[in-house]
Scaffold this active site. Structure first.
Site, PDB file in Angstrom:
ATOM      1  CD  GLU A 158     -26.607  23.719   9.896  1.00 32.53           C
ATOM      2  OE1 GLU A 158     -26.285  24.566   9.036  1.00 32.53           O
ATOM      3  OE2 GLU A 158     -27.353  23.990  10.868  1.00 32.53           O
ATOM      4  CD  GLU A 177     -25.635  25.641   3.641  1.00 35.71           C
ATOM      5  OE1 GLU A 177     -25.730  26.630   4.398  1.00 35.71           O
ATOM      6  OE2 GLU A 177     -26.083  24.519   3.932  1.00 35.71           O
TER       7      GLU A 177
END
Length: 410
Positions: free
Chosen positions: A187, A286
């Protein structure tokens, strides 16, 4: 998945039959060419050589495409023995690939300096390796500041750099060849403590340190709000920058849980098309439906009505269809499939007591019926039996003699 773990598909209920018809018509209305794209990108002619007139049976055992899920730490402790047993059984029934949910995260492994937990990773790997489940490691580093341990922040820059190198080299050397791929630094477009401290070359250095431990390692990026389009441009700019630096990226990870209880079909496809220009594999790493922006991620989420459960199943099926149809996508992994271990409980395939949801039937209908090949016939006069088949692992039986083969289309 090996043949000893044969996938078990329960008989479809009347509800599932209705779901199948609904999903098919709905997906076609939203994306008219989707079935053609699935056939073009996920199937090919499987040619079996035999003698003219020989009886041939073709049975699919697993998909080449990754239909996976995250594996929770509870498999190594914290759950009841009954839940651990059922969790493993349901995992093998439904999934052919996996990702560690928390076990590899540095914060989870080494909350206190020098006290490193390898046991959870070892337990997960023993399960996946025993069942031929490819496992991706999430993640080697995570630079969002709140996920960086206080003891790491207390170091000076030189100590920090050396500690990062030790972390990368130690983990990758210990598990050399056992993880299919790693998320390198999670991220980064949303925060990168390590870059803020050590400069813009740190990601390249992380990659080199990881390769010191395992020269054959495959390193992925992973980030969120990409498939909604909100941070797509930022992510693409970052990928260009890292490739220009010479960072050895093996693939692109995009999280699939920043939507609400629905998603923009056209935007999902546009984002995948945009990322495909890099000619790197894409994994949906995810996935939850409903997602993080829905009312179901809260301390006191509402309970879905039967109608909402059916709508959720339809939304999930459409998401899977679009991803499966896209040539650059190589897999999709749920971030949770059981209410007992899922941060968005409403997105589960199974309730806490392991009772199935409509989403489970929709999922199984896609993966193990609509996208599943099983056929039989006789070899033609040229000694061939040809069937249009989904890429994957097969058991081929000719006159009662069986053999397992991998059909990849390459």
């Amino acid at each position: 998945m090996n043949s000893s773990n044969k996938l078990r598909l329960p008989a479809l209920s009347c509800l599932a039959i209705v779901l199948q018809m609904t999903f098919f018509s709905y997906a076609l209305a939203q994306y008219p060419g989707i079935e053609k794209d699935i056939a073009a990108n996920r199937k090919g002619p499987l040619v079996i050589k035999a003698k003219p007139g020989d009886k041939v049976t073709v049975e699919q055992l697993s998909h080449d495409f990754w239909f996976g899920a995250a594996i929770g730490n509870g498999i190594a402790g914290g759950w009841s023995e009954a839940d651990k047993k059922t969790y493993k059984e349901k995992f093998l029934e439904n999934f052919n690939s996996a990702v560690t949910e928390n076990a590899v995260k540095w914060l989870s492994m080494e909350r206190e300096k020098g006290n490193v937990n390898y046991a959870t990773i070892d337990t997960i790997l023993s399960f996946t390796e025993a069942n031929n489940i490819p496992l991706r490691a999430h993640n080697l580093f995570w630079g969002i500041e709140k996920f960086v341990q206080p003891w790491v922040k207390e170091m000076n820059d030189e100590e920090l750099r050396q500690t990062l190198q030790t972390r990368a080299e130690t983990v990758t050397a210990k598990y050399k060849g056992r993880f299919v791929e790693y998320d390198l630094n999670n991220e980064m477009i949303h925060g990168n403590y390590y870059e803020d401290r050590l400069g813009s070359d740190i990601t390249k250095q992380m990659a080199q340190w990881a390769r010191n431990g395992d020269p054959d390692i495959k390193l992925f990026l992973n980030d969120y709000d990409i498939l909604t389009g909100k941070r797509l441009d930022d992510y693409m700019a970052q990928i260009r920058f890292l490739l220009k630096q010479g960072v050895p990226l093996a693939g692109i990870g995009v999280q699939g849980h920043l939507h609400t209880d629905t998603f923009d079909r056209a935007e999902l496809k546009r984002c995948l098309d945009s990322l495909a220009i890099f000619n790197l594999p894409i994994r949906i790493t995810e996935f939850n439906m409903p997602g993080q922006r829905s009312k179901y991620l809260s301390d006191n989420p509402p309970v879905m009505t039967p109608a909402q459960e059916l709508e959720r199943a339809k939304e999930m099926a459409d998401y899977y269809r679009i991803c499966f149809a896209h040539p650059a996508v190589e897999g999709i992994l749920m971030w949770g499939f059981w209410e007992g271990n899922n941060w968005i409980k409403a997105s589960s395939l199974y309730k806490r007591d392991w009772s199935p949801t409509p989403a489970l039937e929709a999922y199984q209908n896609l993966i193990f019926k609509e996208w599943w090949t099983k056929a039989s016939g006789v070899a033609n006069k040229n000694g061939e039996y040809v069937v249009s088949a989904f890429y994957g692992k097969y058991k081929i039986t000719i006159n009662g003699v069986s053999k397992e083969v991998n059909f990849t289309g390459q």
